[in-house]
Design an enzyme around this catalytic site. Structure first.
Site, PDB file in Angstrom:
ATOM      1  N   ASP A  16     -29.087  29.590  30.499  1.00 28.29           N
ATOM      2  CA  ASP A  16     -28.834  28.214  30.927  1.00 28.29           C
ATOM      3  C   ASP A  16     -27.359  27.952  31.171  1.00 28.29           C
ATOM      4  O   ASP A  16     -26.970  27.380  32.198  1.00 28.29           O
ATOM      5  CB  ASP A  16     -29.388  27.231  29.901  1.00 28.29           C
ATOM      6  CG  ASP A  16     -30.916  27.175  29.914  1.00 28.29           C
ATOM      7  OD1 ASP A  16     -31.526  27.896  30.719  1.00 28.29           O
ATOM      8  OD2 ASP A  16     -31.487  26.420  29.112  1.00 28.29           O
ATOM      9  N   ARG A  96     -21.393  19.653  16.365  1.00 30.99           N
ATOM     10  CA  ARG A  96     -20.985  19.183  17.692  1.00 30.99           C
ATOM     11  C   ARG A  96     -19.560  18.636  17.748  1.00 30.99           C
ATOM     12  O   ARG A  96     -18.841  18.901  18.725  1.00 30.99           O
ATOM     13  CB  ARG A  96     -21.985  18.141  18.219  1.00 30.99           C
ATOM     14  CG  ARG A  96     -23.408  18.651  18.402  1.00 30.99           C
ATOM     15  CD  ARG A  96     -23.460  20.080  18.820  1.00 30.99           C
ATOM     16  NE  ARG A  96     -24.800  20.527  19.203  1.00 30.99           N
ATOM     17  CZ  ARG A  96     -25.163  21.795  19.214  1.00 30.99           C
ATOM     18  NH1 ARG A  96     -24.295  22.740  18.859  1.00 30.99           N
ATOM     19  NH2 ARG A  96     -26.375  22.156  19.572  1.00 30.99           N
ATOM     20  N   ASP A 125     -27.632  15.701  21.539  1.00 26.33           N
ATOM     21  CA  ASP A 125     -26.386  16.460  21.653  1.00 26.33           C
ATOM     22  C   ASP A 125     -25.490  15.964  22.778  1.00 26.33           C
ATOM     23  O   ASP A 125     -24.262  15.995  22.661  1.00 26.33           O
ATOM     24  CB  ASP A 125     -26.684  17.945  21.825  1.00 26.33           C
ATOM     25  CG  ASP A 125     -27.009  18.628  20.510  1.00 26.33           C
ATOM     26  OD1 ASP A 125     -26.659  18.062  19.457  1.00 26.33           O
ATOM     27  OD2 ASP A 125     -27.609  19.713  20.528  1.00 26.33           O
ATOM     28  N   SER A 179     -37.177  26.383  21.520  1.00 24.19           N
ATOM     29  CA  SER A 179     -35.727  26.545  21.642  1.00 24.19           C
ATOM     30  C   SER A 179     -35.101  26.587  20.259  1.00 24.19           C
ATOM     31  O   SER A 179     -35.627  26.007  19.302  1.00 24.19           O
ATOM     32  CB  SER A 179     -35.112  25.405  22.456  1.00 24.19           C
ATOM     33  OG  SER A 179     -35.230  24.180  21.761  1.00 24.19           O
TER      34      SER A 179
END
Length: 405
Positions: A16, A96, A125, A179
């Site tokens: 990705d 993050r 996110d 995922s």
């Protein structure tokens, strides 16, 4: 937004983000700098460097941030005993702001005018990355390709990759069964086979912990040492923050500690189901509460518990670099000055429990609580006046209610 000239991309080296790298180059005709963070996800990162080189990245940053991650983000959060919606230890959320911090710093060093991430438009996110970036540089441009491009299906992604000669691993051609996001604090799995919250997660989803039913039949006793609210040792061995969390992950994972199947309320409004594995963090939370039990005053401890849900929500929603989180952090840190000592814990088939704790700063007084002769440490007669004063308003209420009947 005007077209950027140079973009710093949060780059994993996976399919990705490799497609995003090429898309940025073709869509904006700009330079792309890649940034890959080692947060303890357990993957070899050199392939990411080779792939970024092959795809023409103008500069490549691969950084080991494990110590900074645990020392400056995970540990401050655990001083607060932060848990979102009563269960989630915020493993993805807390990573993050560090990634965004480095994206912004690298952008400044490289003279880039934008940063980019691979978060989708449905998740939390995107919010976390972008709020952190804007808090650190209000002028920065943020590019979120998943919100802009028309590559809306796996087939289109694969077609784009083949057209642009992006290598595709054989196991990436089909839909992944779920995922995964991982770092030193936890592993998070969601999507696809996990989307129905009524269906139990398949055994193969779990990667960091053994099945508690297959864990050792004998419990393991460990000791975690604390100084001023932070864990500093395991079984008497002094360890750095990242080393300590790594050790607790090994211990907890071997006993099936830290599994969580959660349906959570995302900041963007929807509910999502995730499978989390946080073995070391689960031990750390239990241990920290254990040492606070004897070193924190009741008033401070109860106030911390009142503040904690708000603090946890700020982290979950992406407000790590907000003034309110920093205000709460200052209050939390002020409570930790005497949170020093050792906690003994038992790990057994998916559970961790405190079985002992001691500290030179302990507020526990055996003389006051003993059922034996306390040698005058506590006058039980004092309790009568204490009860009468606290009962006064209740007695007045009851008298009024009787009078009005």
């Amino acid at each position: 937004m005007s077209a950027p000239k140079k973009v710093v991309l949060a780059y994993s080296g996976g399919l990705d983000t490799s497609i995003i790298l090429k898309w940025l180059q073709t869509e904006y005709d700009c330079e792309v700098v890649t940034f890959t963070a080692d947060l303890g996800q357990g993957e070899e990162l050199e392939p990411a460097r080779k792939k970024a080189e092959m795809m023409g990245a103008s500069a490549i940053y691969i950084e080991d941030l494990r110590e900074e991650f645990v020392r400056d983000f995970v540990f401050p959060m655990f001083r607060a005993n932060a848990v979102y919606e009563g269960l989630y230890l915020l493993g993805t959320s807390i990573a993050r702001p560090l990634i965004s911090k480095r994206l912004v710093e690298i952008a400044e060093a490289e003279g880039a005018d934008a940063v980019a991430h691979g978060a989708t438009g449905k998740g939390n996110d995107q919010v976390r990355f972008e709020l952190a970036a804007y808090a650190l540089n209000p002028e920065i441009k943020v590019i979120a390709p998943w919100r802009e491009w028309d590559l809306s299906s796996r087939t289109k992604l694969i077609d784009f990759a083949e057209k642009n000669q992006i290598p595709i691993a054989k196991d990436k051609r089909g839909e992944a069964p779920f995922s995964v996001d991982a770092n030193l604090l936890h592993t998070s799995s969601e999507g696809k086979v996990l989307e129905d919250p009524a269906v139990a997660a398949p055994d193969y989803v779990y990667q960091r912990t053994v099945d508690p039913r297959q864990a050792p039949d004998e419990p393991e006793v460990i000791e975690v040492g604390f100084e001023r609210g932070d864990a500093v040792s395991v079984n008497g061995e002094a360890l750095s923050p990242a080393e300590l969390l790594t050790k607790l992950n090994e211990l907890g994972g071997a006993h099936g500690v830290g599994r969580l199947d959660l349906v959570e309320g995302r900041f963007v409004g929807m509910k999502s189901r995730g499978i989390y594995e946080t073995p070391g963090g689960t031990i750390l939370l239990e241990a920290h509460r254990g040492i606070e039990q004897i070193t924190l005053d009741r008033g401070a401890a109860h106030l911390k518990d009142e503040l904690m849900p708000r603090y946890a929500e700020l982290i979950y929603n992406g407000f790590w670099f907000s003034p309110e989180r920093e205000m709460l952090q200052a209050a939390i840190d002020a409570s930790q000055g005497h949170v020093t000592g050792t906690v003994r814990l038992e790990l057994y088939k998916g559970s961790v429990r405190t079985i002992g704790r001691w500290s030179e700063y302990s507020l526990y007084s055996e003389a006051h609580v003993t059922f034996e002769d306390d040698a005058g440490a506590y006058d039980q007669a004092d309790a009568a006046g204490f009860i009468q004063l606290n009962a006064l308003r209740l007695k007045l209420l009851a008298a009024r209610d009787r009078r009005l009947k």
